[in-house]
Design a protein around this motif. Structure first.
Motif, PDB file in Angstrom:
ATOM      1  N   ARG A  14      72.050  24.146  83.549  1.00 38.32           N
ATOM      2  CA  ARG A  14      73.050  23.352  83.981  1.00 38.32           C
ATOM      3  C   ARG A  14      74.185  24.356  83.876  1.00 38.32           C
ATOM      4  O   ARG A  14      73.997  25.320  82.920  1.00 38.32           O
ATOM      5  CB  ARG A  14      73.412  22.237  83.460  1.00 38.32           C
TER       6      ARG A  14
ATOM      7  N   GLU B  34      78.480  24.453  83.026  1.00 36.85           N
ATOM      8  CA  GLU B  34      79.796  23.969  82.625  1.00 36.85           C
ATOM      9  C   GLU B  34      80.836  24.691  82.866  1.00 36.85           C
ATOM     10  O   GLU B  34      80.655  26.008  82.070  1.00 36.85           O
ATOM     11  CB  GLU B  34      79.591  23.554  81.063  1.00 36.85           C
TER      12      GLU B  34
ATOM     13  N   ASN C  21      74.064  30.764  88.736  1.00 37.05           N
ATOM     14  CA  ASN C  21      73.198  29.793  89.452  1.00 37.05           C
ATOM     15  C   ASN C  21      71.925  30.355  89.118  1.00 37.05           C
ATOM     16  O   ASN C  21      70.993  29.442  88.859  1.00 37.05           O
ATOM     17  CB  ASN C  21      73.591  30.044  90.978  1.00 37.05           C
TER      18      ASN C  21
ATOM     19  N   ARG D 101      71.461  26.648  79.913  1.00 33.98           N
ATOM     20  CA  ARG D 101      72.806  26.313  79.963  1.00 33.98           C
ATOM     21  C   ARG D 101      73.848  27.131  79.787  1.00 33.98           C
ATOM     22  O   ARG D 101      73.904  27.902  78.936  1.00 33.98           O
ATOM     23  CB  ARG D 101      72.927  25.024  78.704  1.00 33.98           C
TER      24      ARG D 101
ATOM     25  N   ALA E 128      79.345  23.851  89.552  1.00 31.02           N
ATOM     26  CA  ALA E 128      78.897  23.358  88.104  1.00 31.02           C
ATOM     27  C   ALA E 128      78.571  21.776  88.150  1.00 31.02           C
ATOM     28  O   ALA E 128      79.290  21.115  88.834  1.00 31.02           O
ATOM     29  CB  ALA E 128      80.230  23.634  87.454  1.00 31.02           C
ATOM     30  N   GLU E 129      77.676  21.429  87.113  1.00 32.81           N
ATOM     31  CA  GLU E 129      77.453  20.053  87.040  1.00 32.81           C
ATOM     32  C   GLU E 129      78.664  19.480  86.234  1.00 32.81           C
ATOM     33  O   GLU E 129      78.937  18.161  86.483  1.00 32.81           O
ATOM     34  CB  GLU E 129      76.243  19.937  86.123  1.00 32.81           C
ATOM     35  N   ASP E 130      79.324  20.338  85.364  1.00 36.60           N
ATOM     36  CA  ASP E 130      80.546  19.677  84.799  1.00 36.60           C
ATOM     37  C   ASP E 130      81.562  20.643  84.747  1.00 36.60           C
ATOM     38  O   ASP E 130      81.396  21.790  84.456  1.00 36.60           O
ATOM     39  CB  ASP E 130      79.904  19.561  83.174  1.00 36.60           C
TER      40      ASP E 130
END
Length: 202
Positions: free
Chosen positions: A17, A19, A109, A117, A142-144
């Motif tokens: 992921r 962040e 990516n 992470r 980003a996921e977060d």
């Protein structure tokens, strides 16, 4: 149920992921990055931390926050170096991402696709309030995304931009409180108006 949640957490972690922690100067971006990386180490994860070689304000190698918290890092000149230096890492930390080349987006990516992470901290805007380097694209993928805020030194509201207090139009000027101050949108716009109305000496 507890065992299921634990396994589910591990499964999500292994997927990788991205962040992003963004905001103005003096907002605690690096502090939050260091906090997350230290927690990952407590969880027995292998952590690798990187910063742009150009950033030598506090240390040649360590990532250091304005509050003097530090964590060892590796300075690099190019984002492609990350792909060569993170094979064994579970978590990859990147500070001052705005100073990296645009290739950082694809690199992050790729790292996430490999199950890592990736935690990134950087300025979202330059001293003129313009989106800075690869940060906008990193926020998009980003996921977060966590936006942190400094406090405006003039009115106490949430800061919007890192206002440069010295006469230098270069986009990249490394500095601290002697060269920059966090301002809210209103105070920043007021400052621009005041300067435009000030007669220039011939």
């Amino acid at each position: 149920m507890e065992k299921y949640e634990e396994n589910r957490g591990r499964e999500l972690f292994s997927r990788g992921r991205i962040e992003v922690i963004c905001g103005s100067m003096f907002s605690g971006k690096t502090e939050e990055l260091i906090r997350r990386l230290k927690r990952a180490r407590i969880a027995k994860q292998k952590v690798e931390i990187f910063k742009p070689a150009i950033d030598t304000r506090y240390s040649e190698e360590d990532v250091v926050s304005h509050d003097s918290n530090a964590i060892a890092s590796t300075p690099i000149d190019s984002s492609t170096s990350l792909l060569l230096m993170t094979d064994e890492a579970d978590v990859v930390g990147i500070d001052e991402a705005q100073f990296f080349d645009e290739g950082l987006v694809g690199v992050c990516n790729e790292l996430a696709n490999r199950g890592k992470r990736v935690i990134i901290a950087g300025l979202d805007m330059d001293f003129k309030g313009v989106p800075f380097g690869p940060m906008p694209a990193l926020c998009a993928i980003a996921e977060d995304v966590t936006k942190v805020h400094a406090i405006c030194v003039r009115c106490g509201d949430l800061a919007y931009v890192s206002h440069r207090t010295i006469a230098d139009e270069r986009r990249v000027v490394l500095g601290e409180k002697a060269e920059y101050e966090p301002l809210c949108r209103h105070c920043y716009e007021q400052d621009k108006k005041d300067k435009s109305n000030t007669p220039h000496n011939l």
